[in-house]
Design an enzyme around this catalytic site. Structure first.
Site, PDB file in Angstrom:
ATOM      1  N   ASP A  78       0.815  -1.209   0.000  1.00  0.00           N
ATOM      2  CA  ASP A  78       0.000   0.000   0.000  1.00  0.00           C
ATOM      3  C   ASP A  78       0.850   1.261   0.000  1.00  0.00           C
ATOM      4  O   ASP A  78       0.635   2.185   0.786  1.00  0.00           O
ATOM      5  CB  ASP A  78      -0.928   0.011   1.229  1.00  0.00           C
ATOM      6  CG  ASP A  78      -1.892  -1.161   1.210  1.00  0.00           C
ATOM      7  OD1 ASP A  78      -2.181  -1.677   0.120  1.00  0.00           O
ATOM      8  OD2 ASP A  78      -2.346  -1.564   2.298  1.00  0.00           O
ATOM      9  N   CYS A  79       1.820   1.303  -0.887  1.00  0.00           N
ATOM     10  CA  CYS A  79       2.738   2.434  -0.986  1.00  0.00           C
ATOM     11  C   CYS A  79       2.539   3.109  -2.342  1.00  0.00           C
ATOM     12  O   CYS A  79       2.148   2.465  -3.323  1.00  0.00           O
ATOM     13  CB  CYS A  79       4.175   1.927  -0.831  1.00  0.00           C
ATOM     14  SG  CYS A  79       5.466   3.158  -1.107  1.00  0.00           S
ATOM     15  N   GLN A  80       2.803   4.407  -2.416  1.00  0.00           N
ATOM     16  CA  GLN A  80       2.664   5.108  -3.695  1.00  0.00           C
ATOM     17  C   GLN A  80       3.650   4.595  -4.741  1.00  0.00           C
ATOM     18  O   GLN A  80       3.490   4.838  -5.938  1.00  0.00           O
ATOM     19  CB  GLN A  80       2.841   6.624  -3.497  1.00  0.00           C
ATOM     20  CG  GLN A  80       4.250   7.084  -3.160  1.00  0.00           C
ATOM     21  CD  GLN A  80       4.545   7.066  -1.679  1.00  0.00           C
ATOM     22  OE1 GLN A  80       3.891   6.332  -0.924  1.00  0.00           O
ATOM     23  NE2 GLN A  80       5.502   7.885  -1.246  1.00  0.00           N
ATOM     24  N   THR A  82       4.364   1.263  -4.988  1.00  0.00           N
ATOM     25  CA  THR A  82       4.154  -0.184  -5.102  1.00  0.00           C
ATOM     26  C   THR A  82       4.039  -0.652  -6.547  1.00  0.00           C
ATOM     27  O   THR A  82       4.754  -1.559  -6.978  1.00  0.00           O
ATOM     28  CB  THR A  82       2.896  -0.606  -4.316  1.00  0.00           C
ATOM     29  OG1 THR A  82       3.111  -0.368  -2.928  1.00  0.00           O
ATOM     30  CG2 THR A  82       2.604  -2.084  -4.533  1.00  0.00           C
TER      31      THR A  82
END
Length: 209
Positions: A78-80, A82
């Protein structure tokens, strides 16, 4: 009858002094021995000597990857960063693997709490979303006293500690870290380094025949 002589309150004769000297020598010798044992303790110089856990919690020896070039990354769902990083890692794995190269991914929730899922859910998510085929291991910690020893080896060897998700470490076939990249760096900066290591590995194997 003559009165008994009074005993001295403390022993301060020659025997006591000799005992004190011998005790001091023994303590010094013990300290020197412990220091020597610490210094002689074999230093781990290969990533492939460690054991980790797979997504189900079963132990996995990294020895199985020895002789290959590996790219190790701390990942999060859930990372920008990813999407582009998983696509890039899978592209590298498909292009160079599986005989000479592998991507090894370690989920971690210490950067922005971007990996809240359990390990097995991480595997299901990245396979269904990004078509990932490289190994996803058990979720680990990278920072602090509970840091995974295998990943701590990468950090200590490279002197580069991850500050966010998708930090990458390139490991040669002998298990030594040769390069690292920040998550923002493009795949075009990584691909030539992998190709060069694989080329060197193939040449060496031919020479050894």
């Amino acid at each position: 009858m003559e009165p008994l002589a009074a005993h001295p309150a403390r022993c301060s004769g020659p025997k006591a002094k000799v005992f004190a000297v011998l005790l001091s020598v023994a303590l010094c010798s013990a300290m020197l021995l412990l220091l020597q044992l610490k210094l002689l303790k074999p230093k781990i110089n290969s990533f492939y000597t460690f054991e980790v856990k797979d997504a189900t919690g079963r132990p996995v020896s990294l020895e199985k990857f020895k002789g290959k070039v590996t790219l190790v990354a701390n990942v999060a769902s859930d990372c920008q960063l990813t999407g582009r990083n998983y696509w890039a890692l899978q592209e590298l794995h498909r292009e160079f693997g599986p005989f000479h190269f592998s991507v090894l991914a370690f989920p971690c929730n210490q950067f922005g709490e971007a990996e809240p899922r359990p390990s097995k859910e991480v595997v299901s998510f990245v396979r269904n979303t990004y078509g990932v085929t490289f190994p996803i291991f058990h979720k680990i910690k990278i920072l602090g006293p509970e840091a995974e020893p295998a990943f701590r080896f990468l950090v200590d060897s490279s002197k580069k500690e991850p500050r966010w998700n998708f930090w990458k470490y390139l490991v040669n076939p002998e298990g030594r870290v040769v390069k690292s990249w920040r998550p923002e760096e493009p795949i075009e900066a990584i691909r030539p380094e992998i190709a060069d290591l694989i080329r060197q590995m193939i040449i060496k194997k031919r020479e050894d025949l």
